[in-house]
Structures are given as structure tokens and as C-alpha cells.
Write a protein that holds these residues in place. Structure first.
Motif, PDB file in Angstrom:
ATOM      1  N   PHE A   1       0.827  -1.204   0.000  1.00  0.00           N
ATOM      2  CA  PHE A   1       0.000   0.000   0.000  1.00  0.00           C
ATOM      3  C   PHE A   1       0.864   1.258   0.000  1.00  0.00           C
ATOM      4  O   PHE A   1       0.546   2.238  -0.682  1.00  0.00           O
ATOM      5  N   VAL A   2       1.948   1.230   0.757  1.00  0.00           N
ATOM      6  CA  VAL A   2       2.869   2.373   0.766  1.00  0.00           C
ATOM      7  C   VAL A   2       3.333   2.672  -0.660  1.00  0.00           C
ATOM      8  O   VAL A   2       3.381   3.827  -1.087  1.00  0.00           O
ATOM      9  N   GLY A   3       3.661   1.630  -1.419  1.00  0.00           N
ATOM     10  CA  GLY A   3       4.155   1.821  -2.775  1.00  0.00           C
ATOM     11  C   GLY A   3       3.130   2.367  -3.738  1.00  0.00           C
ATOM     12  O   GLY A   3       3.459   3.183  -4.606  1.00  0.00           O
TER      13      GLY A   3
ATOM     14  N   ALA B   1       2.588   7.376  -3.452  1.00  0.00           N
ATOM     15  CA  ALA B   1       2.226   7.639  -4.850  1.00  0.00           C
ATOM     16  C   ALA B   1       1.888   9.086  -5.197  1.00  0.00           C
ATOM     17  O   ALA B   1       2.072   9.481  -6.354  1.00  0.00           O
ATOM     18  N   PRO B   2       1.392   9.919  -4.256  1.00  0.00           N
ATOM     19  CA  PRO B   2       1.186  11.314  -4.652  1.00  0.00           C
ATOM     20  C   PRO B   2       2.437  11.952  -5.239  1.00  0.00           C
ATOM     21  O   PRO B   2       2.350  12.762  -6.163  1.00  0.00           O
TER      22      PRO B   2
ATOM     23  N   GLY C   1       7.815  -0.999  -7.144  1.00  0.00           N
ATOM     24  CA  GLY C   1       8.526  -2.126  -6.553  1.00  0.00           C
ATOM     25  C   GLY C   1       9.680  -1.687  -5.674  1.00  0.00           C
ATOM     26  O   GLY C   1       9.895  -2.241  -4.582  1.00  0.00           O
ATOM     27  N   ALA C   2      10.428  -0.676  -6.123  1.00  0.00           N
ATOM     28  CA  ALA C   2      11.536  -0.152  -5.325  1.00  0.00           C
ATOM     29  C   ALA C   2      11.019   0.456  -4.021  1.00  0.00           C
ATOM     30  O   ALA C   2      11.632   0.297  -2.952  1.00  0.00           O
ATOM     31  N   CYS C   3       9.893   1.160  -4.097  1.00  0.00           N
ATOM     32  CA  CYS C   3       9.307   1.775  -2.908  1.00  0.00           C
ATOM     33  C   CYS C   3       8.849   0.709  -1.911  1.00  0.00           C
ATOM     34  O   CYS C   3       9.096   0.831  -0.705  1.00  0.00           O
TER      35      CYS C   3
ATOM     36  N   SER D   1      10.245   0.113   1.870  1.00  0.00           N
ATOM     37  CA  SER D   1       9.342   0.095   3.025  1.00  0.00           C
ATOM     38  C   SER D   1       9.552  -1.158   3.855  1.00  0.00           C
ATOM     39  O   SER D   1       9.547  -1.112   5.090  1.00  0.00           O
ATOM     40  N   ARG D   2       9.784  -2.288   3.200  1.00  0.00           N
ATOM     41  CA  ARG D   2       9.991  -3.550   3.919  1.00  0.00           C
ATOM     42  C   ARG D   2      11.309  -3.555   4.701  1.00  0.00           C
ATOM     43  O   ARG D   2      11.437  -4.250   5.704  1.00  0.00           O
TER      44      ARG D   2
END
Length: 270
Positions: free
Chosen positions: A172-174, A179-180, A261-263, A267-268
Motif C-alpha cells: 500500500f505504501v508503494g 504515490a502522490p 517495486g523499489a518503494c 518500506s519492507r
């Protein structure tokens, strides 16, 4: 109900602005604390809420305590307020990335009602998107349901909010939390293209932003697949399909997927 924010940075400010701006909550229902008096004073002046620098006082007063600090400071903040959070009365909501419900409860050292949420900055204008993650196992189903309703009411007061399992929080973060920023880059690029084509910059930003807003609204309100909506704009041998061809040729779709994917991976790893 008194809602307390520990941390009054950009995300907390966006949430408070949305909560008050949409009329869902009154300024008198919200309190907050910040690391510096300067920040506390600025937020108090901007939104008319009671603020200070004492996290313990915020924790003592709040029925719903929202943790809105940077991940690197969360353990320190929890250590300072753990004795002021009432297990029975206080619902703890974290919007801190990279810190699980299990981790937060471990740091408090006691069983708490904890919900993890991830809003995004369009909350400031009442158009946020927030995922709400709840504990997988609870002993009191009635309280659990009330807490879920409370979290959805708060997060839904400044946009759309929905339930997701915590294992999908990084995804969800990605695709929404961060995403904004991607959309702003796209808007800026479109505006630059408009300026290059001769449109004054101020008008370029207005035209582009309205187009992005309207396009997003079509997806949400028509329920149609984005591909079908795209096809509606693409006339045979027309201008739009030529632009779409170039976007595909330059790898826009792959670039977006790789960026998200990078984001997610970042986050992980936090």
C-alpha cells in the motif's frame, strides 16, 4: 472523543487539516504535541487546536492516540509515554511506516488496542487514501468492532479508507502512501510539455491538474477499467494513440511498476 497526535509533522498536519476542513471533527476535539515549541505554535495557529511539547500530557488526555513520528524516533517516544497510555480506555493508532503492530505492542510492554494506518498527503484537501490494519487476534470482538469503526471514521473523514491485512501494508505504501509524489512528477512533466508547446506555466499547471483530477474521478465514479477509458479517448489514427504509442515505447508502464517495486522493498527494509 479526544483525538491526540504525538508528532505534528507534514502527515499529521495533512490529517488534521482534512479532519477539520471537511467538518467531520471540531478543533476542540483534537490535541497534539511536537518536539519543538515552534512547531506546536505553528500548528495551533493554523488549525486552532491545543498543542504543546509534552507527549505524556497528550497521551493522558487522548481517547484515541495517533502516533505520527518518524520511525527512528518511535521507540524513544513510546518509552516516554508507555505509563500514560491506559490499556482499557486508549485506542492507539500508528501511522508510522515500517513498524508493525506486534513491534509497537512489544515496545509498550503491555496488551493494547492498536490499529496501524497509512494515510497519504491528499488528506489535506479531503481526498486522502488510507489503509487500516487491525490486530489478527483479539479477545473482545465488540470492542474490536468499535475500534475498527472509530479508525474508519477518522481516516474516512479526509478521503477514502479501507481495511487491509497488515502483510499488505508495504504494498500500500508503494501504490498509495508514496504515490502522490509520482503523480506530482507526472503533473510537472505534463506542465513542462505544455510550456514547451506555448502554454503559459500558470495555466499549464491548472489544465494538467484538472485533467488528472477529472481522469481519476472517471475511474472512481464510472467503475470502468482504466484501459477502457483510455480506449474511449484514442480515436483511430488520431493524436492520442500516437502519444500513447510514445509512452509505451519509452517504457512508462515498466518504469512505474519498477518504481513502485523499489518503494515497496524500501518500506519492507525500514
Amino acid at each position: 472523543m479526544k483525538i491526540g497526535f504525538v508528532g505534528l509533522g507534514n502527515m499529521a498536519s495533512a490529517m488534521i487539516g482534512g479532519m477539520i476542513g471537511t467538518g467531520a471533527f471540531q478543533a476542540g476535539e483534537i490535541i497534539g504535541s511536537a518536539r519543538t515549541q515552534e512547531t506546536a505554535d505553528r500548528i495551533a495557529q493554523k488549525f486552532g487546536i491545543a498543542t504543546g511539547t509534552d507527549n505524556r500530557e497528550t497521551a493522558r488526555q487522548a481517547d484515541v492516540l495517533i502516533l505520527a513520528v518518524k520511525p527512528i524516533f518511535l521507540a524513544e517516544v513510546i518509552a516516554g509515554i508507555r505509563d500514560d497510555v491506559d490499556e482499557k480506555r486508549t485506542l492507539v493508532i500508528s501511522i508510522v511506516s515500517g513498524r508493525s503492530i506486534e513491534w509497537i505492542e512489544h515496545e509498550f510492554g503491555k496488551t493494547l488496542r492498536i490499529i496501524r494506518c497509512m494515510p497519504n498527503t491528499p488528506a489535506m484537501v479531503g481526498e486522502g487514501c488510507t489503509c487500516v490494519c487491525l490486530k489478527e487476534s483479539v479477545s473482545d470482538e465488540k470492542t474490536y468492532a468499535v475500534d475498527q469503526e472509530t479508525a474508519l471514521r477518522i481516516m474516512g473523514s479526509f478521503g477514502r479508507a479501507g481495511i487491509l491485512p497488515e502483510r499488505l501494508m508495504d504494498a500500500f505504501v508503494g501504490v498509495a502512501g508514496s504515490a502522490p509524489a509520482y503523480v506530482f512528477v507526472f503533473i510537472e512533466a505534463l506542465a513542462d510539455a505544455a510550456v514547451r508547446a506555448g502554454i503559459p506555466r500558470k495555466q499549464a499547471y491548472e489544465y494538467v491538474a484538472q485533467t488528472v483530477l477529472g481522469s481519476a474521478k472517471m475511474v472512481l465514479e464510472t467503475g470502468m477499467h482504466p484501459g477502457a477509458l483510455k480506449d474511449m479517448v484514442c480515436s483511430p489514427a488520431g493524436t492520442t494513440i500516437e502519444a500513447v504509442r510514445v509512452l509505451e515505447e519509452k517504457g512508462l508502464r515498466a518504469a512505474v511498476i519498477d518504481a513502485v517495486g523499489a518503494c515497496v522493498e524500501k518500506s519492507r527494509s525500514i
